[in-house]
Scaffold this motif. Structure first.
Motif, PDB file in Angstrom:
ATOM      1  N   CYS A  35       0.829  -1.207   0.000  1.00 36.75           N
ATOM      2  CA  CYS A  35       0.000   0.000   0.000  1.00 36.75           C
ATOM      3  C   CYS A  35       0.866   1.261   0.000  1.00 36.75           C
ATOM      4  O   CYS A  35       1.861   1.351   0.727  1.00 36.75           O
ATOM      5  N   HIS A  36       0.472   2.233  -0.798  1.00 32.46           N
ATOM      6  CA  HIS A  36       1.167   3.523  -0.822  1.00 32.46           C
ATOM      7  C   HIS A  36       1.071   4.177   0.550  1.00 32.46           C
ATOM      8  O   HIS A  36      -0.001   4.275   1.139  1.00 32.46           O
ATOM      9  N   GLY A  37       2.209   4.612   1.071  1.00 32.41           N
ATOM     10  CA  GLY A  37       2.233   5.263   2.371  1.00 32.41           C
ATOM     11  C   GLY A  37       2.440   4.309   3.531  1.00 32.41           C
ATOM     12  O   GLY A  37       2.469   4.750   4.687  1.00 32.41           O
TER      13      GLY A  37
ATOM     14  N   ALA B 282      -9.471  -5.008   8.663  1.00 31.83           N
ATOM     15  CA  ALA B 282      -9.366  -5.472   7.287  1.00 31.83           C
ATOM     16  C   ALA B 282      -9.495  -4.307   6.311  1.00 31.83           C
ATOM     17  O   ALA B 282     -10.295  -3.390   6.512  1.00 31.83           O
ATOM     18  N   GLY B 283      -8.700  -4.392   5.251  1.00 29.10           N
ATOM     19  CA  GLY B 283      -8.764  -3.397   4.188  1.00 29.10           C
ATOM     20  C   GLY B 283      -7.417  -2.773   3.943  1.00 29.10           C
ATOM     21  O   GLY B 283      -6.578  -2.685   4.840  1.00 29.10           O
ATOM     22  N   PRO B 284      -7.165  -2.324   2.713  1.00 29.62           N
ATOM     23  CA  PRO B 284      -5.877  -1.717   2.398  1.00 29.62           C
ATOM     24  C   PRO B 284      -5.709  -0.374   3.089  1.00 29.62           C
ATOM     25  O   PRO B 284      -6.697   0.335   3.351  1.00 29.62           O
ATOM     26  N   TYR B 285      -4.473  -0.025   3.363  1.00 30.02           N
ATOM     27  CA  TYR B 285      -4.203   1.308   3.881  1.00 30.02           C
ATOM     28  C   TYR B 285      -4.298   2.311   2.737  1.00 30.02           C
ATOM     29  O   TYR B 285      -3.671   2.130   1.682  1.00 30.02           O
ATOM     30  N   VAL B 286      -5.106   3.357   2.920  1.00 32.18           N
ATOM     31  CA  VAL B 286      -5.264   4.413   1.914  1.00 32.18           C
ATOM     32  C   VAL B 286      -4.799   5.716   2.551  1.00 32.18           C
ATOM     33  O   VAL B 286      -5.443   6.253   3.458  1.00 32.18           O
ATOM     34  N   ASP B 287      -3.673   6.215   2.075  1.00 31.20           N
ATOM     35  CA  ASP B 287      -3.018   7.332   2.739  1.00 31.20           C
ATOM     36  C   ASP B 287      -3.904   8.570   2.825  1.00 31.20           C
ATOM     37  O   ASP B 287      -3.939   9.251   3.850  1.00 31.20           O
ATOM     38  N   ARG B 288      -4.663   8.856   1.765  1.00 36.86           N
ATOM     39  CA  ARG B 288      -5.489  10.069   1.781  1.00 36.86           C
ATOM     40  C   ARG B 288      -6.659   9.962   2.757  1.00 36.86           C
ATOM     41  O   ARG B 288      -7.296  10.969   3.086  1.00 36.86           O
TER      42      ARG B 288
END
Length: 234
Positions: A33-35, A135-141
């Motif tokens: 994941c980005h960030g 659960a779930g991807p890390y989303v930086d924004r």
């Protein structure tokens, strides 16, 4: 003998779940994941493999209070056989500890969404032995800087899209409907661990920073004359 790609095991952990916990981070994640602040756990390095029995032995050797075990990474569900063996061992140890009179919960983190995990027989076998999953991807924004003030709590989550799902009666007791209004009263978001290893001294930051926290930390250290060197969040 089942082997687990292990990034790190640490005690005590006070920032990834309620109470005083043991933390186990697996090595290897293709989601990237980005960030992500743990890029050092991305490579599935065979040199990091240890027997699951050795991890359980470390856990059993802890002489302080253990309210729960947190498993993160890396991506635990990319090592389903090893992590299943790990959670079975943790559950067996927890059931015998103090005669089973003191409850111990297992919290597991995953970058996969819960609906995908629940459709996988291998993943479900792990979830059946856990008390809660983030659960779930890390989303930086979707990780706001500073204290979150929205309607959904970010307690123990990195970004607002992630779901904290209780999976057992104990999980519902400890993780159900967290109140965002008292998030600041639950202690710091980050803790520091310093390890001495063959490559020298290494500093680990354990927890869930808000966006900008790590850059602020680096700037503060630089101004104090402390050079951080290579870091895992860039």
């Amino acid at each position: 003998m089942t082997g687990l790609l292990l990034a790190k095991a640490h005690y005590p952990v006070t920032t990834l779940g309620p109470g005083t916990r043991a933390g186990i981070w697996v090595q290897g994640c293709t989601l990237q994941c980005h960030g992500c602040m743990s890029r050092d756990t991305w490579d599935a390095d065979p040199g990091k493999e240890v027997p699951v029995a050795a991890v359980l032995g470390w856990l059993s050797s802890l002489d302080g209070p253990v309210d729960g075990v947190t498993i993160s990474g890396g991506e635990p569900f990319q090592q389903p056989a090893a992590v299943a063996a790990l959670v079975r061992g943790i559950r067996a140890w927890g059931d015998k500890r103090y005669g089973g009179t003191i409850p111990l919960d297992i919290l597991i983190y995953s970058g996969y969404v819960y609906s995908r995990l629940s459709r996988s027989a291998e993943a479900q076998a792990i979830l059946d032995l856990c008390d809660a999953v983030v659960a779930g991807p890390y989303v930086d924004r979707l990780n706001p800087g500073g204290r979150h003030s929205g309607s959904a709590s970010l307690l123990w989550k990195g970004s607002a899209n992630q779901r904290l799902v209780p999976l057992s009666p104990l999980g519902r007791l400890r993780y159900g409907a967290p109140d965002d209004s008292n998030e600041e009263d639950r202690g710091p978001r980050m803790q520091v661990s310093v390890d001495e290893g063959p490559e020298g001294r290494r500093v680990y930051y354990i927890g869930i920073p808000r966006r900008g926290d790590m850059e602020h930390l680096s700037t503060t250290l630089d101004r104090a004359g402390v050079r951080s060197g290579d870091v895992s969040w860039r």
